[in-house]
Design a protein around this motif. Sequence first.
Motif, mmCIF file in Angstrom:
data_model
loop_
_atom_site.group_PDB
_atom_site.id
_atom_site.type_symbol
_atom_site.label_atom_id
_atom_site.label_comp_id
_atom_site.label_asym_id
_atom_site.label_seq_id
_atom_site.Cartn_x
_atom_site.Cartn_y
_atom_site.Cartn_z
ATOM 1 N N SER A 82 0.815 -1.213 0.000
ATOM 2 C CA SER A 82 0.000 0.000 0.000
ATOM 3 C C SER A 82 0.850 1.265 0.000
ATOM 4 O O SER A 82 0.417 2.304 -0.479
ATOM 5 C CB SER A 82 -0.970 0.008 1.182
ATOM 6 O OG SER A 82 -0.294 -0.239 2.389
ATOM 7 N N ARG A 83 2.062 1.170 0.548
ATOM 8 C CA ARG A 83 2.988 2.312 0.512
ATOM 9 C C ARG A 83 4.391 1.827 0.824
ATOM 10 O O ARG A 83 4.574 0.901 1.606
ATOM 11 C CB ARG A 83 2.583 3.388 1.510
ATOM 12 C CG ARG A 83 3.409 4.665 1.353
ATOM 13 C CD ARG A 83 2.708 5.858 1.907
ATOM 14 N NE ARG A 83 3.503 7.069 1.710
ATOM 15 C CZ ARG A 83 3.070 8.271 1.981
ATOM 16 N NH1 ARG A 83 1.858 8.453 2.477
ATOM 17 N NH2 ARG A 83 3.833 9.334 1.785
ATOM 18 N N ALA A 126 -5.925 -6.725 7.424
ATOM 19 C CA ALA A 126 -4.813 -6.352 8.297
ATOM 20 C C ALA A 126 -3.736 -5.622 7.505
ATOM 21 O O ALA A 126 -3.758 -5.593 6.271
ATOM 22 C CB ALA A 126 -4.210 -7.599 8.956
ATOM 23 N N PHE A 127 -2.797 -5.045 8.234
ATOM 24 C CA PHE A 127 -1.610 -4.428 7.657
ATOM 25 C C PHE A 127 -0.383 -5.069 8.296
ATOM 26 O O PHE A 127 -0.368 -5.305 9.499
ATOM 27 C CB PHE A 127 -1.570 -2.918 7.944
ATOM 28 C CG PHE A 127 -2.652 -2.146 7.258
ATOM 29 C CD1 PHE A 127 -2.489 -1.715 5.945
ATOM 30 C CD2 PHE A 127 -3.829 -1.846 7.912
ATOM 31 C CE1 PHE A 127 -3.487 -1.001 5.306
ATOM 32 C CE2 PHE A 127 -4.835 -1.125 7.287
ATOM 33 C CZ PHE A 127 -4.661 -0.701 5.978
ATOM 34 N N MET A 128 0.612 -5.322 7.473
ATOM 35 C CA MET A 128 1.901 -5.825 7.959
ATOM 36 C C MET A 128 2.985 -4.953 7.340
ATOM 37 O O MET A 128 2.796 -4.405 6.253
ATOM 38 C CB MET A 128 2.119 -7.283 7.552
ATOM 39 C CG MET A 128 1.148 -8.245 8.169
ATOM 40 S SD MET A 128 1.547 -9.958 7.692
ATOM 41 C CE MET A 128 0.412 -10.849 8.730
ATOM 42 N N THR A 129 4.099 -4.835 8.040
ATOM 43 C CA THR A 129 5.221 -4.045 7.535
ATOM 44 C C THR A 129 6.416 -4.954 7.313
ATOM 45 O O THR A 129 6.734 -5.778 8.182
ATOM 46 C CB THR A 129 5.598 -2.928 8.535
ATOM 47 O OG1 THR A 129 4.440 -2.137 8.774
ATOM 48 C CG2 THR A 129 6.714 -2.060 7.983
ATOM 49 N N PHE A 130 7.040 -4.796 6.162
ATOM 50 C CA PHE A 130 8.215 -5.584 5.794
ATOM 51 C C PHE A 130 9.375 -4.666 5.468
ATOM 52 O O PHE A 130 9.172 -3.548 4.980
ATOM 53 C CB PHE A 130 7.904 -6.484 4.583
ATOM 54 C CG PHE A 130 7.088 -7.677 4.960
ATOM 55 C CD1 PHE A 130 7.681 -8.918 5.118
ATOM 56 C CD2 PHE A 130 5.733 -7.558 5.200
ATOM 57 C CE1 PHE A 130 6.924 -10.017 5.505
ATOM 58 C CE2 PHE A 130 4.973 -8.638 5.591
ATOM 59 C CZ PHE A 130 5.572 -9.876 5.739
ATOM 60 N N VAL A 131 10.595 -5.137 5.729
ATOM 61 C CA VAL A 131 11.812 -4.387 5.422
ATOM 62 C C VAL A 131 12.609 -5.178 4.398
ATOM 63 O O VAL A 131 12.802 -6.392 4.545
ATOM 64 C CB VAL A 131 12.654 -4.145 6.699
ATOM 65 C CG1 VAL A 131 13.998 -3.508 6.367
ATOM 66 C CG2 VAL A 131 11.878 -3.272 7.685
ATOM 67 N N SER A 167 11.240 0.204 4.157
ATOM 68 C CA SER A 167 10.075 -0.581 4.605
ATOM 69 C C SER A 167 8.893 -0.388 3.675
ATOM 70 O O SER A 167 8.790 0.604 2.952
ATOM 71 C CB SER A 167 9.690 -0.193 6.037
ATOM 72 O OG SER A 167 9.175 1.121 6.077
ATOM 73 N N MET A 168 7.992 -1.374 3.739
ATOM 74 C CA MET A 168 6.786 -1.361 2.928
ATOM 75 C C MET A 168 5.611 -1.791 3.798
ATOM 76 O O MET A 168 5.722 -2.763 4.539
ATOM 77 C CB MET A 168 6.900 -2.364 1.767
ATOM 78 C CG MET A 168 7.952 -2.023 0.746
ATOM 79 S SD MET A 168 8.576 -3.513 -0.081
ATOM 80 C CE MET A 168 9.685 -4.150 1.178
ATOM 81 N N GLU A 169 4.508 -1.071 3.689
ATOM 82 C CA GLU A 169 3.287 -1.491 4.346
ATOM 83 C C GLU A 169 2.520 -2.355 3.349
ATOM 84 O O GLU A 169 2.346 -1.972 2.196
ATOM 85 C CB GLU A 169 2.439 -0.280 4.744
ATOM 86 C CG GLU A 169 1.141 -0.690 5.419
ATOM 87 C CD GLU A 169 0.200 0.475 5.642
ATOM 88 O OE1 GLU A 169 0.159 0.962 6.785
ATOM 89 O OE2 GLU A 169 -0.479 0.872 4.665
ATOM 90 N N VAL A 170 2.076 -3.525 3.801
ATOM 91 C CA VAL A 170 1.313 -4.439 2.954
ATOM 92 C C VAL A 170 -0.092 -4.552 3.525
ATOM 93 O O VAL A 170 -0.275 -4.799 4.719
ATOM 94 C CB VAL A 170 1.976 -5.839 2.889
ATOM 95 C CG1 VAL A 170 1.148 -6.783 2.025
ATOM 96 C CG2 VAL A 170 3.403 -5.734 2.372
ATOM 97 N N HIS A 171 -1.083 -4.340 2.671
ATOM 98 C CA HIS A 171 -2.483 -4.458 3.069
ATOM 99 C C HIS A 171 -2.969 -5.855 2.685
ATOM 100 O O HIS A 171 -2.716 -6.310 1.565
ATOM 101 C CB HIS A 171 -3.313 -3.385 2.346
ATOM 102 C CG HIS A 171 -4.764 -3.440 2.651
ATOM 103 N ND1 HIS A 171 -5.712 -3.594 1.679
ATOM 104 C CD2 HIS A 171 -5.437 -3.374 3.826
ATOM 105 C CE1 HIS A 171 -6.908 -3.612 2.235
ATOM 106 N NE2 HIS A 171 -6.770 -3.485 3.534
ATOM 107 N N ARG A 210 -0.573 5.456 9.922
ATOM 108 C CA ARG A 210 -0.413 4.124 10.514
ATOM 109 C C ARG A 210 1.052 3.875 10.865
ATOM 110 O O ARG A 210 1.362 3.287 11.906
ATOM 111 C CB ARG A 210 -0.943 3.049 9.565
ATOM 112 C CG ARG A 210 -2.461 3.043 9.444
ATOM 113 C CD ARG A 210 -2.967 1.859 8.627
ATOM 114 N NE ARG A 210 -2.534 1.895 7.239
ATOM 115 C CZ ARG A 210 -3.167 2.532 6.261
ATOM 116 N NH1 ARG A 210 -4.286 3.198 6.513
ATOM 117 N NH2 ARG A 210 -2.710 2.495 5.027
ATOM 118 N N ARG A 211 1.955 4.330 10.010
ATOM 119 C CA ARG A 211 3.397 4.154 10.263
ATOM 120 C C ARG A 211 3.808 4.911 11.523
ATOM 121 O O ARG A 211 4.535 4.388 12.371
ATOM 122 C CB ARG A 211 4.207 4.641 9.067
ATOM 123 C CG ARG A 211 5.705 4.491 9.253
ATOM 124 C CD ARG A 211 6.436 4.898 7.969
ATOM 125 N NE ARG A 211 7.826 4.558 8.019
ATOM 126 C CZ ARG A 211 8.805 5.434 8.247
ATOM 127 N NH1 ARG A 211 8.510 6.708 8.447
ATOM 128 N NH2 ARG A 211 10.051 5.037 8.274
#
Length: 171
Positions: free
Chosen positions: A82-83, A111-116, A88-92, A147-148
Amino acid sequence: MTLTPKRAQESLIQMTELVLPNDTNVYTNLMGGRLMYWMDIAAALASMKHCAAPTVTASVDNISFENPIRLGNAVHIEAKVSRAFNSSMEVHLKVWGEDPVQQYRYKSNEAFMTFVALDPNGNPRPVPPIIAETEEEKSLYEGALRRRQLRLILGGKMKPQDAEELKALFV
């Protein structure tokens, strides 16, 4: 180094699993931990697809279960970046259950998850920016910064008074 922006749609991953007896609790509903495992895989694939590099899970936002997914039903998981920020990246993620016998689909959760993204030495590396095209993508993109900031505050990496985007909601 400037990376070429990529369309959010290019990171889309659609994953389907069948709920088997070993995936369920005593009520024959899919166990939440098993669903989170599958969601983590789908989100990892979406983030890797976006940045063309290995990624690791940095955070998982609140996961609320709207409807249980039953034994014998299919689980459909859709994951899309999503961004993108620096590394890092936010994944929806959206999750649906599907009863293949009765032939109906129902929402299970979101949900949202964040990946690096990682370089070959295991250090964070830059990721391409996201181009949001649809109304939903634009809405998710706009909310991602707030959200970040909330994630960073809760993780002790940002002071609440420094969260300008969040403060703007209340002032």
